[in-house]
Design a protein around this motif. Structure first.
Motif, short mmCIF file in Angstrom:
data_model
loop_
_atom_site.label_atom_id
_atom_site.label_comp_id
_atom_site.label_asym_id
_atom_site.label_seq_id
_atom_site.Cartn_x
_atom_site.Cartn_y
_atom_site.Cartn_z
N ALA A 101 -14.07 17.40 -3.40
CA ALA A 101 -14.71 18.12 -2.30
C ALA A 101 -15.36 17.18 -1.30
CB ALA A 101 -15.76 19.10 -2.86
N ALA A 102 -16.15 16.20 -1.78
CA ALA A 102 -16.93 15.38 -0.85
C ALA A 102 -16.53 13.91 -0.83
CB ALA A 102 -18.42 15.48 -1.21
N ASN A 103 -15.86 13.36 -1.82
CA ASN A 103 -15.54 11.93 -1.94
C ASN A 103 -14.10 11.78 -2.40
OD1 ASN A 103 -15.75 9.21 -1.97
ND2 ASN A 103 -16.86 9.12 -3.91
N PRO A 104 -13.14 11.61 -1.52
CA PRO A 104 -11.73 11.53 -1.92
C PRO A 104 -11.52 10.32 -2.81
CG PRO A 104 -11.97 11.86 0.44
CD PRO A 104 -13.34 11.60 -0.08
N PRO A 105 -10.49 10.29 -3.60
CA PRO A 105 -10.21 9.17 -4.53
C PRO A 105 -10.02 7.85 -3.77
CG PRO A 105 -8.81 11.06 -5.00
CD PRO A 105 -9.50 11.37 -3.72
N GLN A 106 -10.66 6.75 -4.26
CA GLN A 106 -10.55 5.41 -3.67
C GLN A 106 -9.39 4.67 -4.32
OE1 GLN A 106 -12.52 4.53 -1.09
NE2 GLN A 106 -13.33 6.63 -1.23
N VAL A 107 -8.20 4.91 -3.82
CA VAL A 107 -6.99 4.31 -4.38
C VAL A 107 -6.51 3.22 -3.42
CG1 VAL A 107 -4.65 4.70 -5.18
CG2 VAL A 107 -6.40 6.44 -5.55
N SER A 108 -6.36 1.91 -3.89
CA SER A 108 -5.89 0.79 -3.05
C SER A 108 -4.38 0.82 -2.93
CB SER A 108 -6.34 -0.55 -3.65
OG SER A 108 -7.73 -0.61 -3.72
N THR A 109 -3.91 0.47 -1.73
CA THR A 109 -2.47 0.36 -1.51
C THR A 109 -1.98 -0.97 -2.09
OG1 THR A 109 -2.73 -0.71 0.61
CG2 THR A 109 -2.69 1.71 0.59
N ARG A 151 -4.09 -4.64 -2.24
CA ARG A 151 -4.32 -5.37 -3.48
C ARG A 151 -3.78 -6.80 -3.36
NH1 ARG A 151 -2.82 -0.31 -5.82
NH2 ARG A 151 -0.71 -1.08 -6.19
N GLN A 152 -2.63 -6.98 -2.70
CA GLN A 152 -2.06 -8.32 -2.51
C GLN A 152 -3.00 -9.19 -1.67
OE1 GLN A 152 0.45 -9.71 -3.86
NE2 GLN A 152 0.44 -11.63 -2.68
N GLU A 153 -3.55 -8.63 -0.59
CA GLU A 153 -4.47 -9.38 0.26
C GLU A 153 -5.74 -9.75 -0.49
OE1 GLU A 153 -6.71 -9.01 4.62
OE2 GLU A 153 -5.49 -7.36 3.84
N THR A 154 -6.21 -8.83 -1.33
CA THR A 154 -7.41 -9.12 -2.13
C THR A 154 -7.15 -10.27 -3.09
OG1 THR A 154 -8.08 -6.81 -2.00
CG2 THR A 154 -9.08 -8.14 -3.75
N ARG A 155 -5.97 -10.26 -3.73
CA ARG A 155 -5.65 -11.36 -4.64
C ARG A 155 -5.59 -12.69 -3.89
NH1 ARG A 155 -2.22 -7.46 -7.13
NH2 ARG A 155 -0.46 -8.16 -5.87
N GLN A 156 -5.01 -12.71 -2.67
CA GLN A 156 -4.93 -13.94 -1.88
C GLN A 156 -6.32 -14.46 -1.51
OE1 GLN A 156 -2.46 -12.96 1.43
NE2 GLN A 156 -0.55 -13.10 0.29
N LEU A 157 -7.20 -13.57 -1.10
CA LEU A 157 -8.56 -13.97 -0.77
C LEU A 157 -9.29 -14.51 -1.98
CD1 LEU A 157 -9.62 -11.08 1.66
CD2 LEU A 157 -8.97 -13.41 2.24
N ASN A 158 -9.06 -13.90 -3.12
CA ASN A 158 -9.71 -14.39 -4.34
C ASN A 158 -9.19 -15.77 -4.71
OD1 ASN A 158 -11.25 -12.07 -4.59
ND2 ASN A 158 -9.76 -11.02 -5.94
N ASP A 159 -7.87 -15.99 -4.57
CA ASP A 159 -7.29 -17.31 -4.88
C ASP A 159 -7.85 -18.38 -3.95
OD1 ASP A 159 -5.83 -16.15 -6.86
OD2 ASP A 159 -3.98 -15.96 -5.66
#
Length: 236
Positions: free
Chosen positions: A31-39, A43-51
């Protein structure tokens, strides 16, 4: 019967409450907070930034955010600075080599002018008669160690070099403990002299001439041997 109904009613009520408790988060998220699902791309960009955070990076924040580059990168700036310093160094080296070559040319001209001046102003008076050059003649020419009184017999004797050219006069004779000469001081003019081993001379006693296989230039250029002295002025 009433008791059983109450019990059953209580059980049904608990079941309903439990069902509502498990269902409430799902209901609230929808109703108020839609699911936070990463594309997958996120996720690939997040892994690159972490590396990059682990390994270190020289990229700018704009590069990490995917923004277009509008100026030179740090690597470009370093290369430009290196090229500028190298060009400056090459120019300094070229100027140094040019100055060094000019110095050597000027020094050579100075030496040549000094030699011509010394030869002209302080030249010895040599015998007018030119004797045939016979340094290698094994006839009546004497080696200097065979002369009985070298300091007397060789005093002011003229010295003839190859091709019958006069190269100097004897100024002094240095003898050993046995009285035999082991070096001769040759006056190239009235101011400059060099010391030469006695083995480089042959003596013609009748004509009072010393022969040598050394040219005047070779005598003049003997390293460390040229001296100047106010005591070098002798009458011819």
């Amino acid at each position: 019967m009433r008791m059983r109904t109450l019990v059953l009613g209580s059980a049904a009520g608990l079941s309903l409450v439990g069902a509502l408790a498990f269902a409430t988060p799902s209901f609230a998220q929808d109703a108020a907070n839609p699911p936070q699902v990463s594309t997958p791309a996120a996720r690939q960009e997040t892994r690159q930034l972490n590396d990059q955070a682990v390994d270190g990076t020289t990229a700018s924040p704009a590069q990490l955010n995917g923004e277009p580059q509008t100026g030179p990168t740090p690597n470009d700036q370093s290369q430009a600075q290196y090229d500028q310093q190298k060009a400056q160094y090459d120019q300094q080296q070229s100027q140094y080599q040019a100055d060094r070559a000019r110095y050597h040319d000027e020094h050579a001209r100075y030496n040549a002018d000094t030699r011509r001046y010394d030869t002209r102003e302080y030249a010895w008076d040599y015998p007018h008669h030119v004797y045939a050059y016979r340094y290698g003649d094994s006839g009546d020419l004497q080696r200097l160690y065979l002369i009985a009184q070298p300091q007397v017999q060789l005093h002011q004797v003229a010295i003839e070099g190859p091709n019958g050219a006069w190269v100097g006069r004897v100024r002094n004779v240095d003898t050993g403990v046995d009285g035999r000469p082991f070096r001769i001081e040759v006056s190239l003019n009235r101011r400059v002299s060099v010391w030469v081993p006695s083995g480089d001379f042959r003596f013609d006693a009748p004509d009072q001439i010393l022969y040598t296989d050394l040219t005047r230039d070779q005598l003049w250029d003997m390293p460390g041997a040229t001296v100047e002295s106010s005591n070098a002025y002798y009458a011819p």
